[in-house]
Design a protein around this motif. Structure first.
Motif, PDB file in Angstrom:
ATOM      1  N   LYS A 180      45.272  39.607  49.861  1.00 48.86           N
ATOM      2  CA  LYS A 180      45.609  39.356  48.265  1.00 48.86           C
ATOM      3  C   LYS A 180      45.067  38.156  47.723  1.00 48.86           C
ATOM      4  O   LYS A 180      44.639  38.152  46.739  1.00 48.86           O
ATOM      5  CB  LYS A 180      46.796  39.465  48.230  1.00 48.86           C
ATOM      6  N   TYR A 184      42.444  37.569  44.624  1.00 46.80           N
ATOM      7  CA  TYR A 184      42.691  36.747  43.646  1.00 46.80           C
ATOM      8  C   TYR A 184      41.685  35.763  43.576  1.00 46.80           C
ATOM      9  O   TYR A 184      41.432  35.456  42.402  1.00 46.80           O
ATOM     10  CB  TYR A 184      44.105  36.372  43.742  1.00 46.80           C
ATOM     11  N   GLY A 188      40.485  37.563  40.752  1.00 43.86           N
ATOM     12  CA  GLY A 188      41.390  37.282  39.832  1.00 43.86           C
ATOM     13  C   GLY A 188      42.401  38.219  39.669  1.00 43.86           C
ATOM     14  O   GLY A 188      43.295  38.392  38.829  1.00 43.86           O
ATOM     15  N   ASP A 189      42.280  39.416  40.442  1.00 39.29           N
ATOM     16  CA  ASP A 189      43.408  40.508  40.539  1.00 39.29           C
ATOM     17  C   ASP A 189      43.162  41.288  41.751  1.00 39.29           C
ATOM     18  O   ASP A 189      42.052  40.983  42.495  1.00 39.29           O
ATOM     19  CB  ASP A 189      43.191  41.455  39.343  1.00 39.29           C
ATOM     20  N   ASP A 190      43.953  42.144  42.284  1.00 38.14           N
ATOM     21  CA  ASP A 190      43.778  42.706  43.470  1.00 38.14           C
ATOM     22  C   ASP A 190      43.818  44.280  43.059  1.00 38.14           C
ATOM     23  O   ASP A 190      44.517  45.114  43.684  1.00 38.14           O
ATOM     24  CB  ASP A 190      45.064  42.424  44.206  1.00 38.14           C
ATOM     25  N   SER A 191      43.183  44.803  42.239  1.00 34.13           N
ATOM     26  CA  SER A 191      43.133  46.151  41.663  1.00 34.13           C
ATOM     27  C   SER A 191      42.547  47.056  42.699  1.00 34.13           C
ATOM     28  O   SER A 191      41.786  46.528  43.715  1.00 34.13           O
ATOM     29  CB  SER A 191      42.360  46.365  40.352  1.00 34.13           C
ATOM     30  N   ASN A 194      38.617  46.457  43.024  1.00 31.46           N
ATOM     31  CA  ASN A 194      38.096  45.165  43.788  1.00 31.46           C
ATOM     32  C   ASN A 194      38.485  45.336  45.131  1.00 31.46           C
ATOM     33  O   ASN A 194      37.757  44.616  45.959  1.00 31.46           O
ATOM     34  CB  ASN A 194      38.661  44.155  43.091  1.00 31.46           C
TER      35      ASN A 194
END
Lengths: 232, 232
Positions: A180, A184, A188-191, A194
């Motif tokens: 995670k 990030y 910058g996110d953990d969609s 990605n």
DNA sequence: GGGAATTAAGGTTAATTAAGGTTAATGAAT
DNA sequence: ATTCATTAACCTTAATTAACCTTAATTCCC
């Protein structure tokens, strides 16, 4: 790799002693009697440090110092001189000198001051991996700054994402990198997308690093990756 | 922000002069007569540089120097001493000193040596191109003011745009130059056309700089360019 | 409790899209 | 009349998205 000293001095006798002493200490020395064609010299010899006499025929040492400082902002320059007036010393430092040694001096003092300047000029240790020069990864050599992975002379060019992810893994070499956090850090996110994307890059890195089987990127499901590298 | 000097000296008279001179020069000075509770002092005062007399009651300056070096590998330490034997100087440098000044010294010399040490310890700044008329780029010599790139005596004339872009890259040598910022710096916007335009110039620069393969302009897609130059 | 069913997590490969590169042609400014 | 800057058309490659596959961990059932 031998450190290179550019030494400019017109007193023949002194010059010989200094040159020989430096060579005995394991330096590669280029001695010149004056500062003619200085810029060419710097470029062809690419010294690690310059030692300049101040009183020289034609161009004086201070002028040479300024030239060096101008072109090579980081190159250490030690002035050697019989001039002992405070104003001369000030001039030395304002001409880009990083040290100033008064004649007569002992060879040992010169040696230790040269060493000291080289040490001070060396890349700072505390820097993070971003600015780090090179990391040995088993049989590989990873240069984050050059986005390169080298093995047996062949160079694998990495893209910025590949290099970025490998850098992060290196920071946690032989420990676990949280998936995670990795997501990030990079996106910058953990969609979901990605996350798939990361899988793709991990595959690529595994592929690049497959020539050394001491190196593995182990999946810890639900946690992250364990990047094992021998000898770190 | 005022630079902080930790000054340890037991000779009251000298100490007062030095302290006052430093304060006049705009430094914040903490003077102590000995090195007691040094570690606490370092942590609470967090000096930018230490100036240590060698001959001190209780713990001598060299020992203090070693302690400092252990805890703060990068903190500059200047030794002040009447000891003028070469062996003392060697001891000074091996005790973590980054400079060594023999008593008696002039205030100006101490000031300039302090400034110098602070400069050397400062995080390596990018050579600010503005003030330089010439920069060494590997085998090349770049003269932004003259719009020239020189290699082995041959001169490549650069156009103003070429020179401008190369200057900006130089400012971020061995770091990444943000593409968007580059576009804004050169054209004031990041329109599609100027983006293509930039590509054109980057190609030209790569071409000009191709004679030294230590120099590369690496594309970082979505980010910018990483201009790698050896020895900066 | 032990093994099949389920499911969440991750892997693989390929297609797509977005970013940038190349080269040449056009336009502006001496 | 050149030289430089910009625009244009087309090409290449990195990054992302997608579709489908594999594996490890639960769950479920007997």
């Amino acid at each position: 790799m031998k450190k290179k000293v550019l030494y400019i001095e017109d007193e023949q006798f002194l010059a010989r002693i200094v040159k020989e002493t430096l060579e005995l200490k394991g330096y590669e020395v280029l001695h010149k009697k004056d500062g003619g064609r200085l810029i060419d010299l710097l470029q062809s010899f690419s010294p690690d440090i310059c030692v300049l006499d101040v009183m020289l025929p034609n161009i004086d040492g201070y002028t040479l110092g300024s030239t060096i400082r101008n072109i090579y902002p980081q190159l250490p320059v030690i002035f050697l001189t019989a001039k002992t007036q405070t104003s001369d010393i000030l001039k030395g430092f304002s001409s880009g000198g990083t040290d100033y040694l008064k004649k007569p001096f002992s060879m040992e003092e010169l040696m230790v001051r040269i060493e000291n300047q080289l040490k001070l000029a060396a890349p700072k240790e505390d820097a993070s991996i971003e600015t780090q020069e090179e990391v040995a990864l088993g049989k590989y050599l990873f240069s984050p700054g050059r986005y390169e992975l080298q093995i047996k002379g062949t160079i694998i060019k990495l893209s910025s994402r590949e290099s970025e992810i490998l850098s992060i893994l290196c920071k946690h070499a032989n420990k676990t990198t949280d998936r995670k956090k990795l997501l990030y850090a990079v996106w910058g996110d953990d969609s979901f997308f990605n996350s798939r994307n990361l899988d793709v890059y991990i595959r690529k890195l595994r592929d690049y690093l497959s020539q050394d089987d001491g190196i593995t990127i182990i999946t810890l499901k639900g946690k992250g990756y364990h990047f094992t590298v021998p000898g770190i």
